[in-house]
Design a protein around this motif. Structure first.
Motif, PDB file in Angstrom:
ATOM      1  N   GLY A 117       0.730  -1.480   0.021  1.00  0.00           N
ATOM      2  CA  GLY A 117       0.037  -0.053   0.084  1.00  0.00           C
ATOM      3  C   GLY A 117       0.927   1.332   0.157  1.00  0.00           C
ATOM      4  N   ILE A 118       0.289   2.495  -0.615  1.00  0.00           N
ATOM      5  CA  ILE A 118       0.932   3.457  -0.480  1.00  0.00           C
ATOM      6  C   ILE A 118      -0.211   4.692  -0.056  1.00  0.00           C
ATOM      7  CG2 ILE A 118       2.854   3.203  -2.079  1.00  0.00           C
ATOM      8  CD1 ILE A 118       0.975   4.460  -4.231  1.00  0.00           C
ATOM      9  N   LEU A 119       0.422   5.676   0.643  1.00  0.00           N
ATOM     10  CA  LEU A 119      -0.500   6.774   1.071  1.00  0.00           C
ATOM     11  C   LEU A 119      -0.869   7.742  -0.058  1.00  0.00           C
ATOM     12  CD1 LEU A 119       1.120   7.947   4.320  1.00  0.00           C
ATOM     13  CD2 LEU A 119      -1.307   7.139   3.971  1.00  0.00           C
ATOM     14  N   TYR A 146      -4.862   4.188  -6.660  1.00  0.00           N
ATOM     15  CA  TYR A 146      -5.708   3.050  -6.946  1.00  0.00           C
ATOM     16  C   TYR A 146      -5.121   1.695  -7.477  1.00  0.00           C
ATOM     17  CZ  TYR A 146      -8.578   0.743 -10.327  1.00  0.00           C
ATOM     18  OH  TYR A 146      -9.189  -0.471 -11.051  1.00  0.00           O
ATOM     19  N   LYS A 147      -4.022   2.144  -8.376  1.00  0.00           N
ATOM     20  CA  LYS A 147      -3.269   0.780  -8.983  1.00  0.00           C
ATOM     21  C   LYS A 147      -2.664   0.177  -8.000  1.00  0.00           C
ATOM     22  CE  LYS A 147      -2.922   2.172 -13.723  1.00  0.00           C
ATOM     23  NZ  LYS A 147      -2.027   3.140 -14.580  1.00  0.00           N
ATOM     24  N   VAL A 148      -1.898   0.683  -6.888  1.00  0.00           N
ATOM     25  CA  VAL A 148      -1.039   0.033  -5.975  1.00  0.00           C
ATOM     26  C   VAL A 148      -2.013  -0.495  -5.127  1.00  0.00           C
ATOM     27  CG1 VAL A 148       0.571   0.238  -4.291  1.00  0.00           C
ATOM     28  CG2 VAL A 148       1.100   1.542  -6.416  1.00  0.00           C
ATOM     29  N   ASN A 149      -3.045   0.067  -4.348  1.00  0.00           N
ATOM     30  CA  ASN A 149      -3.862  -0.301  -3.351  1.00  0.00           C
ATOM     31  C   ASN A 149      -4.909  -1.155  -3.431  1.00  0.00           C
ATOM     32  OD1 ASN A 149      -2.197   1.402  -1.947  1.00  0.00           O
ATOM     33  ND2 ASN A 149      -3.584   2.841  -1.105  1.00  0.00           N
ATOM     34  N   LEU A 184      -5.255  -5.866   3.768  1.00  0.00           N
ATOM     35  CA  LEU A 184      -4.980  -4.752   4.946  1.00  0.00           C
ATOM     36  C   LEU A 184      -5.757  -3.527   4.131  1.00  0.00           C
ATOM     37  CD1 LEU A 184      -3.155  -4.258   7.667  1.00  0.00           C
ATOM     38  CD2 LEU A 184      -2.965  -6.488   6.370  1.00  0.00           C
ATOM     39  N   ALA A 185      -6.651  -3.145   4.736  1.00  0.00           N
ATOM     40  CA  ALA A 185      -7.414  -2.117   4.456  1.00  0.00           C
ATOM     41  C   ALA A 185      -7.138  -0.896   5.571  1.00  0.00           C
ATOM     42  CB  ALA A 185      -9.048  -2.125   4.523  1.00  0.00           C
ATOM     43  N   SER A 186      -8.163  -0.220   6.128  1.00  0.00           N
ATOM     44  CA  SER A 186      -7.801   0.854   6.956  1.00  0.00           C
ATOM     45  C   SER A 186      -9.133   1.527   7.500  1.00  0.00           C
ATOM     46  CB  SER A 186      -7.056   2.049   6.020  1.00  0.00           C
ATOM     47  OG  SER A 186      -6.936   3.050   7.102  1.00  0.00           O
ATOM     48  N   ILE A 187      -8.938   1.981   8.719  1.00  0.00           N
ATOM     49  CA  ILE A 187     -10.005   2.746   9.282  1.00  0.00           C
ATOM     50  C   ILE A 187     -10.349   3.967   8.282  1.00  0.00           C
ATOM     51  CG2 ILE A 187      -8.604   4.453  10.374  1.00  0.00           C
ATOM     52  CD1 ILE A 187     -11.977   3.184  11.752  1.00  0.00           C
ATOM     53  N   MET A 233       5.227   4.058   7.141  1.00  0.00           N
ATOM     54  CA  MET A 233       4.097   4.795   6.576  1.00  0.00           C
ATOM     55  C   MET A 233       3.681   5.912   7.243  1.00  0.00           C
ATOM     56  SD  MET A 233       0.680   3.536   4.938  1.00  0.00           S
ATOM     57  CE  MET A 233       1.158   2.770   3.396  1.00  0.00           C
ATOM     58  N   VAL A 234       3.612   5.869   8.714  1.00  0.00           N
ATOM     59  CA  VAL A 234       3.051   6.712   9.579  1.00  0.00           C
ATOM     60  C   VAL A 234       4.041   7.849   9.887  1.00  0.00           C
ATOM     61  CG1 VAL A 234       2.232   6.929  11.840  1.00  0.00           C
ATOM     62  CG2 VAL A 234       1.287   5.306  10.383  1.00  0.00           C
ATOM     63  N   ALA A 235       5.290   7.396   9.918  1.00  0.00           N
ATOM     64  CA  ALA A 235       6.711   8.229  10.366  1.00  0.00           C
ATOM     65  C   ALA A 235       6.606   9.407   9.024  1.00  0.00           C
ATOM     66  CB  ALA A 235       7.857   7.434  10.329  1.00  0.00           C
TER      67      ALA A 235
END
Ligand code: NAD
Length: 251
Positions: A93-95, A114-117, A143-146, A195-197
């Protein structure tokens, strides 16, 4: 009595295994006896994983998930070279762009997110289903996300893809409900990873403040839940987005 939570000797693909959540999951699964294939486009990260884990039960393979055929080839490589694939945990995943309003979105970046995630997650699930279906057993975890449940401002592209991922597993869970394959998602809030860093302090605090436990999650807390979801024990739940948000989401 058989330990249904055991994944000893199960061949499990961990996509996005070079960093963060995927790295921790790969390490944890090897420690509980699984045969893990960690894949990522980041060769350096996979080499570090290999060096840290040092186990014959860890295999690594560099694959860029932007290429559909490479994903299909990866599944075939596992089937031929490693063994019958029992589980897939997709952490790729990417942000993408963050901290911007919708009117500032660069559509090329949106397409990349869209393509990566999402697109690659669909391709991966299709290829895994193809080999799992004849054996009437499989576990697929995305792995999705809130962000996909509640949306997050400044993260429209990311949130959209994660919502799409949740809708995808809900649909696929129903499609393959009688196949022996369960297809689920995991929707964490903030977890301490690279990713969060990459967030600013302000962005991080904004998201942390929404968590009733008032802390950021640890990747091991993702790994232990993921290991259970891909075990034989998790047999009557499919098409579900598991929560991992320290109380932020109660659904
Ligand atoms: N960290 C969090 O707070 C959090 C919260 C909710 C959901 N998630 C999700 O969990 C997953 C893992 O996140 P993370 O925090 O460990 O991030 P991370 O950036 O540490 O790991 C993501 C991995 O995906 C890989 N990747 C990216 N593009 C790729 C491509 N084209 N082909 C192959 N691999 C590629 C990266 O190289 C990296 O190793 C992501 O899907 C993320 O959206 C993370």
């Amino acid at each position: 009595m058989t330990d249904l939570t055991s994944i000893k000797d199960h061949v499990i693909l961990v996509a996005g295994g070079a960093s963060g959540i995927g790295y921790e999951i790969a390490k944890y699964l090897v420690s509980v006896g699984a045969i893990v294939v960690a894949t990522d486009k980041n060769a350096e990260g996979l080499a570090s994983l290999d060096k840290e884990v040092q186990s014959k039960n860890l295999h690594t393979k560099v694959v860029d998930f932007l290429n559909d055929q490479d994903i299909a080839d990866l599944i075939q490589y596992i089937e031929v070279e490693i063994g019958p694939l029992k589980g897939v945990i997709n952490c790729v995943g990417i942000l993408g762009q963050r901290g911007i309003l919708s009117e500032e979105i660069d559509m090329e970046n949106f397409d990349l997110v869209y393509k990566v995630n999402l697109r690659s997650a669909l391709v991966l699930s299709i290829e895994a289903i193809k080999v799992m279906k004849p054996r009437k057993y499989g576990r697929i975890l995305q792995l999705a996300s809130i962000s996909g449940k509640e949306g997050n401002p400044g993260l429209v592209a990311y949130s959209v893809t994660k919502a799409g991922m949740i809708a995808m597993v809900k649909s696929q869970g129903k499609e393959y409900a009688e196949s022996g394959i369960t297809i689920n998602a995991l929707a964490p809030a903030l977890i301490a990873t690279p990713m969060v860093a990459s967030f600013t302090e302000e962005q991080r605090n904004f998201l942390k403040d929404k968590i009733p436990m008032n802390r950021i999650g640890d990747p091991i807390e993702v790994a232990t839940l993921a290991a259970w979801i891909v075990s034989p024990a998790c047999s009557f739940t499919t098409g579900f987005a598991f929560d991992l948000t320290g109380g932020r989401a109660t659904y």
